[in-house]
Design a protein around this motif. Structure first.
Motif, PDB file in Angstrom:
ATOM      1  N   HIS A 260       0.874  -1.171   0.000  1.00 37.11           N
ATOM      2  CA  HIS A 260       0.000   0.000   0.000  1.00 37.11           C
ATOM      3  C   HIS A 260       0.912   1.222   0.000  1.00 37.11           C
ATOM      4  N   MET A 261       0.827   2.024  -1.026  1.00 41.11           N
ATOM      5  CA  MET A 261       1.732   3.166  -1.176  1.00 41.11           C
ATOM      6  C   MET A 261       0.967   4.480  -1.156  1.00 41.11           C
ATOM      7  N   THR A 262       1.652   5.501  -0.692  1.00 36.23           N
ATOM      8  CA  THR A 262       1.122   6.859  -0.716  1.00 36.23           C
ATOM      9  C   THR A 262       1.877   7.629  -1.784  1.00 36.23           C
ATOM     10  N   VAL A 263       1.135   8.359  -2.609  1.00 36.26           N
ATOM     11  CA  VAL A 263       1.735   9.143  -3.691  1.00 36.26           C
ATOM     12  C   VAL A 263       1.205  10.572  -3.639  1.00 36.26           C
ATOM     13  N   HIS A 264       1.892  11.471  -4.321  1.00 34.67           N
ATOM     14  CA  HIS A 264       1.466  12.868  -4.311  1.00 34.67           C
ATOM     15  C   HIS A 264       0.342  13.174  -5.305  1.00 34.67           C
ATOM     16  N   ASP A 265       0.004  12.245  -6.197  1.00 35.64           N
ATOM     17  CA  ASP A 265      -1.097  12.443  -7.146  1.00 35.64           C
ATOM     18  C   ASP A 265      -1.563  11.068  -7.623  1.00 35.64           C
ATOM     19  N   ALA A 266      -2.486  10.489  -6.882  1.00 38.27           N
ATOM     20  CA  ALA A 266      -2.914   9.111  -7.160  1.00 38.27           C
ATOM     21  C   ALA A 266      -3.505   8.949  -8.556  1.00 38.27           C
ATOM     22  N   LYS A 267      -4.266   9.928  -9.019  1.00 33.27           N
ATOM     23  CA  LYS A 267      -4.855   9.814 -10.366  1.00 33.27           C
ATOM     24  C   LYS A 267      -3.760   9.710 -11.416  1.00 33.27           C
ATOM     25  N   GLU A 268      -2.753  10.567 -11.313  1.00 33.07           N
ATOM     26  CA  GLU A 268      -1.636  10.517 -12.259  1.00 33.07           C
ATOM     27  C   GLU A 268      -0.816   9.238 -12.079  1.00 33.07           C
ATOM     28  N   ALA A 269      -0.651   8.792 -10.853  1.00 32.23           N
ATOM     29  CA  ALA A 269       0.106   7.561 -10.596  1.00 32.23           C
ATOM     30  C   ALA A 269      -0.583   6.362 -11.240  1.00 32.23           C
ATOM     31  N   ILE A 270      -1.890   6.283 -11.112  1.00 30.68           N
ATOM     32  CA  ILE A 270      -2.639   5.177 -11.721  1.00 30.68           C
ATOM     33  C   ILE A 270      -2.441   5.191 -13.238  1.00 30.68           C
ATOM     34  N   ALA A 271      -2.541   6.361 -13.837  1.00 33.88           N
ATOM     35  CA  ALA A 271      -2.345   6.470 -15.295  1.00 33.88           C
ATOM     36  C   ALA A 271      -0.925   6.076 -15.681  1.00 33.88           C
ATOM     37  N   PHE A 272       0.076   6.522 -14.899  1.00 40.97           N
ATOM     38  CA  PHE A 272       1.470   6.177 -15.191  1.00 40.97           C
ATOM     39  C   PHE A 272       1.695   4.672 -15.071  1.00 40.97           C
ATOM     40  N   TYR A 273       1.222   4.041 -14.001  1.00 44.35           N
ATOM     41  CA  TYR A 273       1.456   2.606 -13.804  1.00 44.35           C
ATOM     42  C   TYR A 273       0.763   1.776 -14.883  1.00 44.35           C
ATOM     43  N   ALA A 274      -0.359   2.269 -15.401  1.00 48.65           N
ATOM     44  CA  ALA A 274      -1.014   1.586 -16.520  1.00 48.65           C
ATOM     45  C   ALA A 274      -0.124   1.636 -17.760  1.00 48.65           C
ATOM     46  N   LYS A 275       0.419   2.807 -18.039  1.00 48.99           N
ATOM     47  CA  LYS A 275       1.252   2.987 -19.231  1.00 48.99           C
ATOM     48  C   LYS A 275       2.603   2.285 -19.083  1.00 48.99           C
ATOM     49  N   ALA A 276       3.232   2.419 -17.921  1.00 49.45           N
ATOM     50  CA  ALA A 276       4.588   1.894 -17.720  1.00 49.45           C
ATOM     51  C   ALA A 276       4.627   0.396 -17.456  1.00 49.45           C
ATOM     52  N   PHE A 277       3.664  -0.105 -16.678  1.00 49.89           N
ATOM     53  CA  PHE A 277       3.724  -1.502 -16.227  1.00 49.89           C
ATOM     54  C   PHE A 277       2.509  -2.336 -16.625  1.00 49.89           C
ATOM     55  N   GLY A 278       1.594  -1.761 -17.392  1.00 49.72           N
ATOM     56  CA  GLY A 278       0.412  -2.509 -17.815  1.00 49.72           C
ATOM     57  C   GLY A 278      -0.608  -2.703 -16.710  1.00 49.72           C
ATOM     58  N   ALA A 279      -0.607  -1.843 -15.707  1.00 50.05           N
ATOM     59  CA  ALA A 279      -1.551  -1.967 -14.589  1.00 50.05           C
ATOM     60  C   ALA A 279      -2.976  -1.741 -15.073  1.00 50.05           C
ATOM     61  N   THR A 280      -3.893  -2.418 -14.413  1.00 51.26           N
ATOM     62  CA  THR A 280      -5.310  -2.168 -14.643  1.00 51.26           C
ATOM     63  C   THR A 280      -5.926  -1.712 -13.328  1.00 51.26           C
ATOM     64  N   GLU A 281      -6.741  -0.689 -13.415  1.00 49.90           N
ATOM     65  CA  GLU A 281      -7.397  -0.168 -12.216  1.00 49.90           C
ATOM     66  C   GLU A 281      -8.562  -1.074 -11.847  1.00 49.90           C
ATOM     67  N   LEU A 282      -8.614  -1.460 -10.576  1.00 49.55           N
ATOM     68  CA  LEU A 282      -9.720  -2.269 -10.074  1.00 49.55           C
ATOM     69  C   LEU A 282     -10.839  -1.368  -9.561  1.00 49.55           C
TER      70      LEU A 282
END
Length: 152
Positions: free
Chosen positions: A11-33
């Motif tokens: 469980h991580m804390t980030v300074h901009d979760a919306k942007e982090a979710i978009a980045f992890y999708a692009k960089a690592f193929g993450a899918t938002e649950l």
């Protein structure tokens, strides 16, 4: 207790979760649950899937001690993603905006891996298994490497 009850999730804390979710999708193929968003837009909790793992994340809540790496001067936490091709995975992450921290190379422990830093202050090892190495052999190789010898 089943194995499912014993799953560890980060469980991580980030300074901009919306942007982090978009980045992890692009960089690592993450899918938002899913995500839980306050009326102000701040993300209180979100879950994404990378491979077969779920990663939880949220925006900062300093009053609860939830601060991002930028707020505390970095993070000792690093993540490791096992991938089919480390070279391609590192290249994809860099194209998405990650910073190269360690070039992709063959490692003494049997992986081919590299490390990137995401824009949210975390380090990510991207590794592909090339060879299964026993702990005993790993120790021998590590010792040899630290003593300046060639790792085979």
């Amino acid at each position: 207790m089943s194995a499912k009850d014993q799953t560890l999730r980060a469980h991580m804390t980030v300074h901009d979760a919306k942007e982090a979710i978009a980045f992890y999708a692009k960089a690592f193929g993450a899918t938002e649950l899913f995500r839980l968003t306050e009326p102000s837009g701040r993300v209180g909790h979100a879950e994404i899937r990378i491979g077969d793992s779920v990663l939880m994340l949220n925006d900062e809540y300093p009053d609860f001690g939830a601060k991002s790496p930028a707020a505390i001067g970095g993070s000792p936490v690093a993540f490791h993603i096992q991938v089919p091709d480390a070279d391609k995975a590192v290249d994809r992450a860099i194209k998405a905006g990650a910073t190269l921290m360690r070039e992709v190379q063959d490692q003494f422990y049997g992986d081919r891996s590299g490390m990137v830093a995401c824009p949210f202050g975390y380090r990510w090892f991207l590794a592909a298994t090339k060879e299964v190495v026993s702990p005993e052999e790993m120790q021998k190789r590590w010792t040899r490497m630290l003593e300046g010898g060639k790792v085979e």
